[in-house]
Design an enzyme around this catalytic site. Sequence first.
Site, PDB file in Angstrom:
ATOM      1  N   GLY A 127       0.803  -1.237   0.000  1.00 58.77           N
ATOM      2  CA  GLY A 127       0.000   0.000   0.000  1.00 58.77           C
ATOM      3  C   GLY A 127       0.824   1.269   0.000  1.00 58.77           C
ATOM      4  N   GLY A 128       2.058   1.176   0.501  1.00 60.85           N
ATOM      5  CA  GLY A 128       2.965   2.328   0.440  1.00 60.85           C
ATOM      6  C   GLY A 128       2.525   3.515   1.281  1.00 60.85           C
TER       7      GLY A 128
ATOM      8  N   CYS B 193       0.808   6.082   0.394  1.00 64.21           N
ATOM      9  CA  CYS B 193      -0.589   6.453   0.134  1.00 64.21           C
ATOM     10  C   CYS B 193      -1.542   5.776   1.122  1.00 64.21           C
ATOM     11  CB  CYS B 193      -0.929   6.063  -1.297  1.00 64.21           C
ATOM     12  SG  CYS B 193      -2.651   6.176  -1.717  1.00 64.21           S
TER      13      CYS B 193
ATOM     14  N   GLY C 209       2.179  23.540   1.126  1.00 60.57           N
ATOM     15  CA  GLY C 209       1.756  22.745  -0.032  1.00 60.57           C
ATOM     16  C   GLY C 209       0.569  21.903   0.418  1.00 60.57           C
TER      17      GLY C 209
ATOM     18  N   VAL D 118      11.798  30.078   7.944  1.00 57.00           N
ATOM     19  CA  VAL D 118      12.091  29.466   9.246  1.00 57.00           C
ATOM     20  C   VAL D 118      13.601  29.435   9.446  1.00 57.00           C
ATOM     21  CG1 VAL D 118      11.960  27.312  10.569  1.00 57.00           C
ATOM     22  CG2 VAL D 118       9.971  28.120   9.291  1.00 57.00           C
TER      23      VAL D 118
ATOM     24  N   ARG E  82       8.813  16.287  -0.537  1.00 57.39           N
ATOM     25  CA  ARG E  82       9.163  14.871  -0.400  1.00 57.39           C
ATOM     26  C   ARG E  82      10.327  14.510  -1.295  1.00 57.39           C
ATOM     27  NH1 ARG E  82       5.987  12.028   2.761  1.00 57.39           N
ATOM     28  NH2 ARG E  82       6.428  10.074   1.692  1.00 57.39           N
TER      29      ARG E  82
ATOM     30  N   ASP F  35       6.387   8.429  -7.246  1.00 56.83           N
ATOM     31  CA  ASP F  35       7.019   9.598  -6.626  1.00 56.83           C
ATOM     32  C   ASP F  35       8.510   9.743  -6.930  1.00 56.83           C
ATOM     33  OD1 ASP F  35       4.623  10.254  -5.525  1.00 56.83           O
ATOM     34  OD2 ASP F  35       5.278  10.215  -3.431  1.00 56.83           O
TER      35      ASP F  35
ATOM     36  N   HIS G 216     -30.125  18.976 -11.807  1.00 60.69           N
ATOM     37  CA  HIS G 216     -30.501  19.961 -10.786  1.00 60.69           C
ATOM     38  C   HIS G 216     -31.165  19.256  -9.613  1.00 60.69           C
ATOM     39  CE1 HIS G 216     -31.890  23.733  -9.108  1.00 60.69           C
ATOM     40  NE2 HIS G 216     -33.089  23.183  -8.961  1.00 60.69           N
TER      41      HIS G 216
END
Length: 476
Positions: free
Chosen positions: A45-46, A48, A192, A247, A282, A321, A455
């Site tokens: 699943g990592g 995420c 972010g 910072v 990241r 990523d 609608h």
Amino acid sequence: MADTIPNTIFDVAVIGGGPAGYTAAIRGAEYGLKVALIDASPRLGGTCLHVGCIPTKALLFNAEIWDHLKHADEFGIGGIGTPTLDWAAVLRRKDSIITRHVKGLEFLMKKHKITVVPGFACLTGPAQNGIHTVDVTVNGAASQVQAKNVIVATGSEAKMLPGLKADDRILTNIEILSLAAPPKSLVVIGAGAVGVEFASIFQSFGTEVTILEFLPRIVPVEDEEISKELTRLFKKRGIDVNTGARVEKVEKTDAGVKVTYTDANGKTQVKEAEKVLVGVGRAGLTANIGIEKTKIELERGLVKVNEAQETAEPGIFAIGDIVSGLPQLAHVGAMAGMVAMAKIAGRPFRPIRRDRIPGCTYTEPQIGSVGLTEAQAKEKGHTVKVGKFPFAGNSKATIVGSHDGFVKIVADAQYGEILGVHILGPQATELIAEAVAVLELEGTVEEMMSTIHAHPTLTESMLDAYAAVNGMAINA
Ligand SMILES: Cc1cc2nc3c(=O)[nH]c(=O)nc-3n(C[C@H](O)[C@H](O)[C@H](O)COP(=O)(O)OP(=O)(O)OC[C@H]3O[C@@H](n4cnc5c(N)ncnc54)[C@H](O)[C@@H]3O)c2cc1C
């Protein structure tokens, strides 16, 4: 285990079982390929599933319910007394959602006959006679997986500010997801998606939140008007938003943390809080996986790929990523996995287009956007026409009690082609799906103005926004 299948040569070995890797593995199996999926973590699943998309959205849903309960009387719901928050139960629910989906992934791996190999994988170099060998280590035991192709999907980890280390007070997305209680106060460094999502969630749970963002605006990848309105709404909710803030130092105190920063006017400021969340981006996990033994090229720590997700090393692909030039989002990694597998299987594929990727930020209210911002469209030389429609004019938004925000359409003035859609408001992360399809099909303002929207729905705000490009919105 790899050592139980020593004579198997897989068509593809996928390294990393996050959304990029597991999606690729399933698609490969659907193409009839023999696939091995190697993951260093015992649970697929990592980021995420375990410490990213899913747990944060679980907490956000709790926060939404909690926000509604605070105003229960507005909905005519009485007799519930003063609601109390059982934080342990909130965390249990989040964890049970994760576990359910881990089991779901295990089921899918079995269903598709994917060989799951537990262990830390390392590339060994170029293919020999067309076969790649991947070293796998688990609990000190080494084995090897052999495959005709390798897809690397090792993901990313939170960047830390220099000299800092995550602990019980200096938090990343991992530690903040299992706090014993919502902190009384929280400084969020970086605005972010990750930073603003946690800011929004914890503010709802009663935490006093301060945001420190180095850039001149929060959610800096979004259209400027979205950043401006989210800043206003965050401030209205009581979140202390500081942009242009650099910072300088984060120190631990007896009570928590002390953050020293230089504000936008160049003045030194100090903010003390119980916890600090570092959300400054990241870093791709490209170290210690044997990349230096291959021709794979890196760009600021991320892997360079072509439009089929191929690296410079023949037979080795990269997705998710760790890839340079694409946003670090689960749905981007998943689609990249499907592109890579199609290429391996010799099937047709459409390369990922950066301007067709939805960006979703799960704050209150939410952001959903796709395509060019107004500024980007102008930079690219378009003569731009913009239509904007506020949720205040949408009847469903009134029904769900969520009038903040707007839909903004960026269109080409000459041909009416829709170039970008930017939504801040209720269910923006769902509404954006229509816009992605419109851009994918190169839809125009005129076509969308004649597309019937049911609608009463929030999607009618899209219809009004398309019409607003031609100054013809009905409800504003
Ligand atoms: C707080 C937070 C919230 C987020 N929310 C969203 C969201 O709402 N929507 C969205 O689209 N994105 C979101 N993201 C981003 C999203 O989580 C990532 O884009 C996504 O997880 C990337 O998928 P991946 O498969 O590339 O990597 P990962 O999910 O990081 O998975 C990588 C896998 O590789 C394994 N691995 C690493 N190295 C090795 C090795 N050498 N050998 C074997 N296995 C290895 C790891 O164990 C891991 O299972 C969020 C991220 C964070 C931090």
